[in-house]
Design a protein around this motif. Structure first.
Motif, PDB file in Angstrom:
ATOM      1  N   LYS A  22      25.504   0.380  32.669  1.00  0.00           N
ATOM      2  CA  LYS A  22      24.235   0.869  33.225  1.00  0.00           C
ATOM      3  C   LYS A  22      24.223   0.840  34.747  1.00  0.00           C
ATOM      4  CE  LYS A  22      21.720  -3.540  32.974  1.00  0.00           C
ATOM      5  NZ  LYS A  22      20.443  -4.187  32.559  1.00  0.00           N
ATOM      6  N   HIS A  23      25.082   0.034  35.356  1.00  0.00           N
ATOM      7  CA  HIS A  23      25.243   0.036  36.816  1.00  0.00           C
ATOM      8  C   HIS A  23      26.733   0.012  37.119  1.00  0.00           C
ATOM      9  CE1 HIS A  23      21.016  -0.402  37.760  1.00  0.00           C
ATOM     10  NE2 HIS A  23      20.924  -1.411  36.910  1.00  0.00           N
ATOM     11  N   LEU A  24      27.173   0.942  37.952  1.00  0.00           N
ATOM     12  CA  LEU A  24      28.579   1.026  38.319  1.00  0.00           C
ATOM     13  C   LEU A  24      28.688   1.304  39.819  1.00  0.00           C
ATOM     14  CD1 LEU A  24      31.496   0.978  37.177  1.00  0.00           C
ATOM     15  CD2 LEU A  24      31.342   3.476  37.015  1.00  0.00           C
ATOM     16  N   PRO A  25      28.608   0.246  40.634  1.00  0.00           N
ATOM     17  CA  PRO A  25      28.722   0.442  42.090  1.00  0.00           C
ATOM     18  C   PRO A  25      30.172   0.796  42.459  1.00  0.00           C
ATOM     19  CG  PRO A  25      28.534  -1.902  41.548  1.00  0.00           C
ATOM     20  CD  PRO A  25      28.362  -1.156  40.265  1.00  0.00           C
ATOM     21  N   VAL A  26      30.327   1.919  43.144  1.00  0.00           N
ATOM     22  CA  VAL A  26      31.665   2.379  43.506  1.00  0.00           C
ATOM     23  C   VAL A  26      31.708   2.789  44.970  1.00  0.00           C
ATOM     24  CG1 VAL A  26      32.229   3.157  41.170  1.00  0.00           C
ATOM     25  CG2 VAL A  26      31.176   4.767  42.766  1.00  0.00           C
ATOM     26  N   HIS A  27      32.890   2.637  45.563  1.00  0.00           N
ATOM     27  CA  HIS A  27      33.167   3.241  46.874  1.00  0.00           C
ATOM     28  C   HIS A  27      34.252   4.282  46.648  1.00  0.00           C
ATOM     29  CE1 HIS A  27      36.990   1.037  47.256  1.00  0.00           C
ATOM     30  NE2 HIS A  27      36.328  -0.029  46.825  1.00  0.00           N
ATOM     31  N   TYR A  28      34.204   5.383  47.407  1.00  0.00           N
ATOM     32  CA  TYR A  28      35.092   6.478  47.085  1.00  0.00           C
ATOM     33  C   TYR A  28      35.207   7.432  48.281  1.00  0.00           C
ATOM     34  CZ  TYR A  28      30.496   8.535  46.317  1.00  0.00           C
ATOM     35  OH  TYR A  28      29.191   8.933  46.488  1.00  0.00           O
ATOM     36  N   ARG A  29      36.167   8.337  48.155  1.00  0.00           N
ATOM     37  CA  ARG A  29      36.335   9.399  49.140  1.00  0.00           C
ATOM     38  C   ARG A  29      36.586  10.692  48.380  1.00  0.00           C
ATOM     39  NH1 ARG A  29      40.024   7.188  51.631  1.00  0.00           N
ATOM     40  NH2 ARG A  29      41.885   8.355  50.970  1.00  0.00           N
ATOM     41  N   LEU A  30      35.724  11.683  48.655  1.00  0.00           N
ATOM     42  CA  LEU A  30      35.817  12.972  47.979  1.00  0.00           C
ATOM     43  C   LEU A  30      36.019  14.082  49.001  1.00  0.00           C
ATOM     44  CD1 LEU A  30      32.955  13.045  45.292  1.00  0.00           C
ATOM     45  CD2 LEU A  30      35.383  13.165  44.853  1.00  0.00           C
ATOM     46  N   ARG A  31      36.813  15.073  48.631  1.00  0.00           N
ATOM     47  CA  ARG A  31      36.913  16.270  49.457  1.00  0.00           C
ATOM     48  C   ARG A  31      35.691  17.141  49.229  1.00  0.00           C
ATOM     49  NH1 ARG A  31      42.308  16.107  47.732  1.00  0.00           N
ATOM     50  NH2 ARG A  31      41.892  17.649  46.093  1.00  0.00           N
ATOM     51  N   PHE A  32      35.142  17.678  50.296  1.00  0.00           N
ATOM     52  CA  PHE A  32      33.983  18.582  50.166  1.00  0.00           C
ATOM     53  C   PHE A  32      34.438  19.957  49.728  1.00  0.00           C
ATOM     54  CE2 PHE A  32      32.018  15.252  52.560  1.00  0.00           C
ATOM     55  CZ  PHE A  32      30.697  15.267  52.143  1.00  0.00           C
TER      56      PHE A  32
END
Length: 417
Positions: free
Chosen positions: A407-417
């Motif tokens: 129910k909660h999944l704190p993530v850090h990430y990098r995505l290409r736009f």
């Protein structure tokens, strides 16, 4: 026949918090499969039931829908909640969805929406679902580099899909989300509205009030949406009763998105925690069909259904009397060592994958194709743009005895736009 077995490990099924502690849960299930695959659980606040933990036994029970029926106890609930549901049904007010019904009425009701989820209809929906998947991957890119993936992405994307199919205005989506979380979250401190069935009853009444107005509107002016199909449906030439119509909306609006959101959030968590499998899939998107099945097996959003015996019978030599209920543990079945090689290994290429996450037999999930398509579209849109991702905190799982997941999944990430 063997002597009935009562194994303390089976008490895990009477503890909603067990699903928040996966090591404890799976230790109990592994023990039960090996030592007490059919075990009597007599643990308040629930009435006694037989816990069934082996894949083959669950398949056999679901296949025989004459001996094993859904009514009057389709899911595990406290005794006082069961009593309230029965009294409401007697008064013409209780929830009566597809999961509460048996044939022949179940088949007739299921047919009402079946055309919406056939392959031809799914192909027609694919473009729109792909667009929505891209929209939510774009949203993830813009709100990054940190988010609660479960609450900000995984919950909203499938909600938008099913609400759009129903033809509901976007302004009502937050209300539907809140009511769904309250309906399925009666065991979870964060989601439940009250501590007793009577205090949780207003959630159901809120649903019914909303959908009663919708039914009147769609009967007066039908449109090309799923809500109109339900509102104007007939059985044997007669329109659906008010309770059957409202119940149909409820199961479509809730199960139609809550289970898929659990699969997407749990799937994202699995891909984070198994980076080798994430990179394997990202490098070869042709694996997506098997990866989606593995995500659904791994997460198992629907934890159980119940069946009640219509005659004296036995399962694996254990006698079960007429009127007694069996708890079908899909989580256990999906980790059965007799069916799955290395069941505790997350493998995006797993094939075959005979998971039971959608059930089996006449009650096989009517919207399974939609769920698969949504999961496929989302991860197909996400993975080519995903440059990096990791946990930004500890995942939290919902306490439940029925439907739930991360129910909660704190993530850090990098995505290409």
């Amino acid at each position: 026949m063997t002597t009935p077995i009562t194994d303390d490990a089976a008490r895990v099924f009477a503890d909603p918090t067990a699903y928040t502690d996966e090591p404890r849960l799976h230790a109990a299930l592994t023990h039960l499969r090996a030592n007490a695959p059919v075990s009597l659980v007599d643990h308040p606040p629930y009435r006694p039931f037989w816990a069934i933990t082996r894949h083959a036994d669950i398949m056999a029970i679901e296949h025989d829908n004459v001996l094993w029926i859904n009514e009057p106890r389709p899911v595990l609930a406290p005794a006082d909640a069961d009593d309230l549901q029965r009294s409401l049904l007697d008064a013409g007010m209780g929830l009566r969805t597809l999961i509460h019904m048996d044939d022949p009425h179940h088949h007739k009701m299921r047919t009402i929406v079946s055309d919406w989820f056939r392959p031809k209809a799914m192909r027609a929906m694919k473009t729109r679902i792909d667009e929505l998947a891209t929209r939510y991957v774009d949203k993830m890119a813009h709100i990054g580099p940190v988010c609660d993936f479960a609450q900000e992405i995984a919950v909203n994307y499938p909600l938008y899909v099913i609400m759009s199919l129903l033809g509901l205005p976007e302004s009502d989506f937050p209300r539907m989300l809140r009511l769904t979380q309250e309906l399925f979250g009666g065991d979870d401190d964060e989601y439940r509205r009250g501590l007793t069935p009577e205090k949780q009853l207003p959630v159901l009444l809120d649903f019914f009030d909303y959908f009663a107005e919708l039914t009147v509107a769609r009967r007066a002016q039908p449109t090309e949406d799923l809500a109109s199909t339900i509102a104007n449906a007939t059985i044997d030439g007669a329109p659906l009763s008010d309770i059957d119509t409202a119940s149909y909306y409820v199961i479509m609006a809730t199960a139609g998105h809550d289970t898929t959101s659990a699969a997407i959030s749990g799937g994202m968590r699995a891909l984070i925690e198994h980076p080798d499998q994430r990179e394997r899939l990202r490098a070869d998107l042709s694996l997506m069909p098997t990866a989606v099945e593995e995500i659904i097996r791994w997460v198992t959003p629907v934890k159980e259904f119940m069946r009640t015996a219509t005659a004296d019978t036995e399962v694996r030599g254990v006698p079960i009397a007429k009127g007694e209920s069996a708890y079908l543990s899909y989580v256990s079945a999906n980790h059965d060592e007799d069916v799955f090689d290395d069941p505790f290994t997350f493998d995006v290429g797993r094939d075959p994958n005979k998971h039971l996450s959608f059930g089996h037999g006449v009650h096989f999930c009517v919207a399974s194709a939609l769920a698969r398509m949504e999961i496929t579209s989302f991860f197909t849109a996400l993975l080519p743009r995903l440059e990096a991702i990791g946990l930004a905190g500890v995942p939290q799982l919902a306490a439940t005895t029925f439907v739930g997941g991360t129910k909660h999944l704190p993530v850090h990430y990098r995505l290409r736009f």
